[in-house]
Write a protein that holds these residues in place. Structure first.
Motif, PDB file in Angstrom:
ATOM      1  N   SER A   1       0.807  -1.221   0.000  1.00  0.00           N
ATOM      2  CA  SER A   1       0.000   0.000   0.000  1.00  0.00           C
ATOM      3  C   SER A   1       0.840   1.272   0.000  1.00  0.00           C
ATOM      4  CB  SER A   1      -0.916   0.022   1.234  1.00  0.00           C
ATOM      5  OG  SER A   1      -0.148   0.167   2.411  1.00  0.00           O
ATOM      6  N   GLY A   2       2.076   1.167   0.458  1.00  0.00           N
ATOM      7  CA  GLY A   2       2.911   2.356   0.544  1.00  0.00           C
ATOM      8  C   GLY A   2       2.820   3.059   1.884  1.00  0.00           C
ATOM      9  N   THR A   3       1.999   2.550   2.794  1.00  0.00           N
ATOM     10  CA  THR A   3       1.932   3.108   4.138  1.00  0.00           C
ATOM     11  C   THR A   3       2.158   1.991   5.145  1.00  0.00           C
ATOM     12  OG1 THR A   3       0.641   4.531   5.625  1.00  0.00           O
ATOM     13  CG2 THR A   3      -0.572   2.822   4.427  1.00  0.00           C
ATOM     14  N   THR A   4       2.133   2.323   6.424  1.00  0.00           N
ATOM     15  CA  THR A   4       2.423   1.341   7.469  1.00  0.00           C
ATOM     16  C   THR A   4       1.366   1.381   8.562  1.00  0.00           C
ATOM     17  OG1 THR A   4       3.736   2.884   8.804  1.00  0.00           O
ATOM     18  CG2 THR A   4       4.908   1.633   7.086  1.00  0.00           C
ATOM     19  N   GLU A   5       1.350   0.346   9.362  1.00  0.00           N
ATOM     20  CA  GLU A   5       0.438   0.296  10.495  1.00  0.00           C
ATOM     21  C   GLU A   5       0.732   1.444  11.463  1.00  0.00           C
ATOM     22  OE1 GLU A   5      -1.342  -3.273  13.142  1.00  0.00           O
ATOM     23  OE2 GLU A   5       0.838  -3.078  13.205  1.00  0.00           O
ATOM     24  N   ALA A   6       2.018   1.689  11.729  1.00  0.00           N
ATOM     25  CA  ALA A   6       2.393   2.777  12.643  1.00  0.00           C
ATOM     26  C   ALA A   6       1.925   4.122  12.119  1.00  0.00           C
ATOM     27  CB  ALA A   6       3.906   2.784  12.847  1.00  0.00           C
ATOM     28  N   ALA A   7       2.019   4.321  10.808  1.00  0.00           N
ATOM     29  CA  ALA A   7       1.571   5.592  10.221  1.00  0.00           C
ATOM     30  C   ALA A   7       0.067   5.746  10.364  1.00  0.00           C
ATOM     31  CB  ALA A   7       1.975   5.660   8.753  1.00  0.00           C
ATOM     32  N   ASN A   8      -0.677   4.667  10.185  1.00  0.00           N
ATOM     33  CA  ASN A   8      -2.134   4.740  10.341  1.00  0.00           C
ATOM     34  C   ASN A   8      -2.511   4.978  11.793  1.00  0.00           C
ATOM     35  OD1 ASN A   8      -2.923   4.577   7.691  1.00  0.00           O
ATOM     36  ND2 ASN A   8      -3.456   2.406   7.732  1.00  0.00           N
ATOM     37  N   TRP A   9      -1.790   4.367  12.736  1.00  0.00           N
ATOM     38  CA  TRP A   9      -2.067   4.608  14.146  1.00  0.00           C
ATOM     39  C   TRP A   9      -1.819   6.075  14.500  1.00  0.00           C
ATOM     40  CZ3 TRP A   9       0.366  -0.078  17.251  1.00  0.00           C
ATOM     41  CH2 TRP A   9      -0.354  -1.234  16.941  1.00  0.00           C
ATOM     42  N   GLN A  10      -0.725   6.630  13.983  1.00  0.00           N
ATOM     43  CA  GLN A  10      -0.428   8.032  14.259  1.00  0.00           C
ATOM     44  C   GLN A  10      -1.466   8.941  13.621  1.00  0.00           C
ATOM     45  OE1 GLN A  10       2.118   9.388  16.305  1.00  0.00           O
ATOM     46  NE2 GLN A  10       0.721  11.123  16.020  1.00  0.00           N
ATOM     47  N   ALA A  11      -1.873   8.606  12.407  1.00  0.00           N
ATOM     48  CA  ALA A  11      -2.911   9.401  11.733  1.00  0.00           C
ATOM     49  C   ALA A  11      -4.210   9.359  12.529  1.00  0.00           C
ATOM     50  CB  ALA A  11      -3.127   8.885  10.316  1.00  0.00           C
ATOM     51  N   ALA A  12      -4.522   8.201  13.101  1.00  0.00           N
ATOM     52  CA  ALA A  12      -5.732   8.082  13.916  1.00  0.00           C
ATOM     53  C   ALA A  12      -5.640   9.001  15.134  1.00  0.00           C
ATOM     54  CB  ALA A  12      -5.929   6.634  14.357  1.00  0.00           C
ATOM     55  N   ALA A  13      -4.499   8.989  15.816  1.00  0.00           N
ATOM     56  CA  ALA A  13      -4.324   9.865  16.978  1.00  0.00           C
ATOM     57  C   ALA A  13      -4.441  11.330  16.581  1.00  0.00           C
ATOM     58  CB  ALA A  13      -2.972   9.591  17.640  1.00  0.00           C
ATOM     59  N   ASP A  14      -3.876  11.682  15.451  1.00  0.00           N
ATOM     60  CA  ASP A  14      -3.914  13.077  15.002  1.00  0.00           C
ATOM     61  C   ASP A  14      -5.337  13.548  14.731  1.00  0.00           C
ATOM     62  OD1 ASP A  14      -1.167  13.197  15.181  1.00  0.00           O
ATOM     63  OD2 ASP A  14      -0.811  12.940  13.028  1.00  0.00           O
ATOM     64  N   VAL A  15      -6.107  12.728  14.033  1.00  0.00           N
ATOM     65  CA  VAL A  15      -7.457  13.159  13.663  1.00  0.00           C
ATOM     66  C   VAL A  15      -8.376  13.153  14.881  1.00  0.00           C
ATOM     67  CG1 VAL A  15      -8.414  10.901  12.978  1.00  0.00           C
ATOM     68  CG2 VAL A  15      -9.214  12.986  11.859  1.00  0.00           C
ATOM     69  N   VAL A  16      -8.133  12.238  15.819  1.00  0.00           N
ATOM     70  CA  VAL A  16      -8.924  12.235  17.054  1.00  0.00           C
ATOM     71  C   VAL A  16      -8.629  13.504  17.860  1.00  0.00           C
ATOM     72  CG1 VAL A  16      -9.272  11.096  19.280  1.00  0.00           C
ATOM     73  CG2 VAL A  16      -9.166   9.736  17.187  1.00  0.00           C
ATOM     74  N   ALA A  17      -7.363  13.869  17.967  1.00  0.00           N
ATOM     75  CA  ALA A  17      -7.009  15.091  18.693  1.00  0.00           C
ATOM     76  C   ALA A  17      -7.620  16.318  18.028  1.00  0.00           C
ATOM     77  CB  ALA A  17      -5.491  15.225  18.767  1.00  0.00           C
ATOM     78  N   GLU A  18      -7.612  16.353  16.713  1.00  0.00           N
ATOM     79  CA  GLU A  18      -8.221  17.465  15.981  1.00  0.00           C
ATOM     80  C   GLU A  18      -9.719  17.547  16.259  1.00  0.00           C
ATOM     81  OE1 GLU A  18      -9.365  18.502  11.346  1.00  0.00           O
ATOM     82  OE2 GLU A  18      -7.698  17.161  11.746  1.00  0.00           O
ATOM     83  N   PHE A  19     -10.380  16.405  16.252  1.00  0.00           N
ATOM     84  CA  PHE A  19     -11.814  16.347  16.538  1.00  0.00           C
ATOM     85  C   PHE A  19     -12.105  16.854  17.946  1.00  0.00           C
ATOM     86  CE2 PHE A  19     -15.164  13.740  18.583  1.00  0.00           C
ATOM     87  CZ  PHE A  19     -16.268  14.142  17.831  1.00  0.00           C
ATOM     88  N   ILE A  20     -11.301  16.439  18.912  1.00  0.00           N
ATOM     89  CA  ILE A  20     -11.527  16.846  20.299  1.00  0.00           C
ATOM     90  C   ILE A  20     -11.329  18.342  20.454  1.00  0.00           C
ATOM     91  CG2 ILE A  20     -10.666  16.606  22.667  1.00  0.00           C
ATOM     92  CD1 ILE A  20     -10.117  13.637  21.941  1.00  0.00           C
ATOM     93  N   ARG A  21     -10.327  18.891  19.810  1.00  0.00           N
ATOM     94  CA  ARG A  21     -10.134  20.336  19.873  1.00  0.00           C
ATOM     95  C   ARG A  21     -11.354  21.069  19.305  1.00  0.00           C
ATOM     96  NH1 ARG A  21      -4.634  18.885  18.704  1.00  0.00           N
ATOM     97  NH2 ARG A  21      -4.987  19.081  16.439  1.00  0.00           N
TER      98      ARG A  21
END
Length: 222
Positions: free
Chosen positions: A194-214
Motif C-alpha cells: 500500500s505504501g503506508t504502514t500500520e504505525a503511520a495509520n495509528w499516528q494518523a488516527a491519533a492526530d485526527v482524534v485530537a483534531e476532533f476533540i479540539r
C-alpha cells in the motif's frame, strides 16, 4: 500489572483541557500495542487519557482463562462506572467517550443516554456489522442514527466489519464525521504494497482524534 492497579491507566497531562476515556475492543486488553500507541499519541497532543478494561478482560488478566465479552448490559454498566469515576476526578472538564471496535460501539450506546460531562464520541474501527454479515447491520446503524453528540468514526478502508464501499452506501447523520485510513483493516493495518504502514495509520488516527476533540471542546491543544 495486577488487577488492583489495572482499574485505570492514565496518560497525558493532569491539567489537560479534555479527558478521553478509552475502551478496548473485544479481544485485546487496555494495554495492547494499539491502545498504548493511541493513548501516547493523544497524550503527546496535550490530552488526558484514561484507559480501562471491561470486567471479562480484567478476569482474564487475573488468570481465569480466555473469556468472551460480557453481555451488552454488563459492558454498559462498566462504561457508566468508569465515566462517573473520571467525571468525579475531573469535575467540569469535557469528557470524550472513545473506544476500539466493541468499546466504541458501547460508547455510542452510552452517549445516547446523555451522560453528564460527555461532549463527543470516537469510534476506532466501528463494527458496522459482524464479520461476513453486512445484512446484519441494521441494529448497529440504528445506534448511529440516534447519536446525540458529535461523533468521529476512524475506519480502515478494508475493515471487514465495515469497509469503505459498505459505509459510503449508508446515509449517516450530519453529526457523524468519517475519517478513512489508507488500506487499513479492522486494526488499521495496511498491506505491505500500500505504501503506508500500520504505525503511520495509528499516528494518523491519533492526530485526527485530537483534531476532533479540539473542535468539540473549543480548545487549542498544545
Amino acid at each position: 500489572m495486577t488487577v488492583q492497579d489495572s482499574q485505570l491507566l492514565w496518560d497525558g497531562p493532569e491539567d489537560a483541557a479534555a479527558v478521553v476515556i478509552l475502551a478496548h475492543g473485544a479481544g485485546a486488553p487496555m494495554d495492547s500495542p494499539f491502545q498504548a500507541a493511541l493513548a501516547a499519541g493523544l497524550a503527546a497532543q496535550g490530552l488526558r487519557v484514561a484507559r480501562f478494561e471491561f470486567s471479562y478482560m480484567a478476569r482474564q488478566r487475573a488468570g481465569e482463562g480466555k473469556r468472551p465479552p460480557d453481555r451488552e448490559p454488563v459492558l454498559l454498566d462498566r462504561w457508566r462506572a468508569v465515566l462517573e469515576q473520571v467525571r468525579c476526578a475531573y469535575p467540569g472538564v469535557p469528557l470524550v467517550l472513545a473506544g476500539k471496535s466493541m468499546g466504541g460501539r458501547m460508547a455510542t450506546l452510552l452517549a445516547a443516554e446523555h451522560p453528564p460531562g460527555a461532549v463527543g464520541v470516537v469510534a476506532l474501527g466501528y463494527p458496522f456489522h459482524p464479520a461476513g454479515k453486512p445484512e446484519a447491520a441494521e441494529k448497529r446503524l440504528k445506534a448511529l442514527m440516534a447519536q446525540p453528540l458529535p461523533m468521529l468514526i476512524v475506519q480502515g478502508e478494508r475493515d471487514a466489519l465495515g469497509d469503505r464501499a459498505f459505509v459510503m452506501a449508508q446515509t449517516l447523520p450530519p453529526q457523524i464525521r468519517l475519517h478513512w485510513l489508507p488500506d487499513g483493516d479492522h486494526s488499521f493495518k495496511p498491506r505491505r504494497s500500500s505504501g503506508t504502514t500500520e504505525a503511520a495509520n495509528w499516528q494518523a488516527a491519533a492526530d485526527v482524534v485530537a483534531e476532533f476533540i479540539r473542535a468539540v471542546t473549543g480548545s487549542s491543544g498544545t
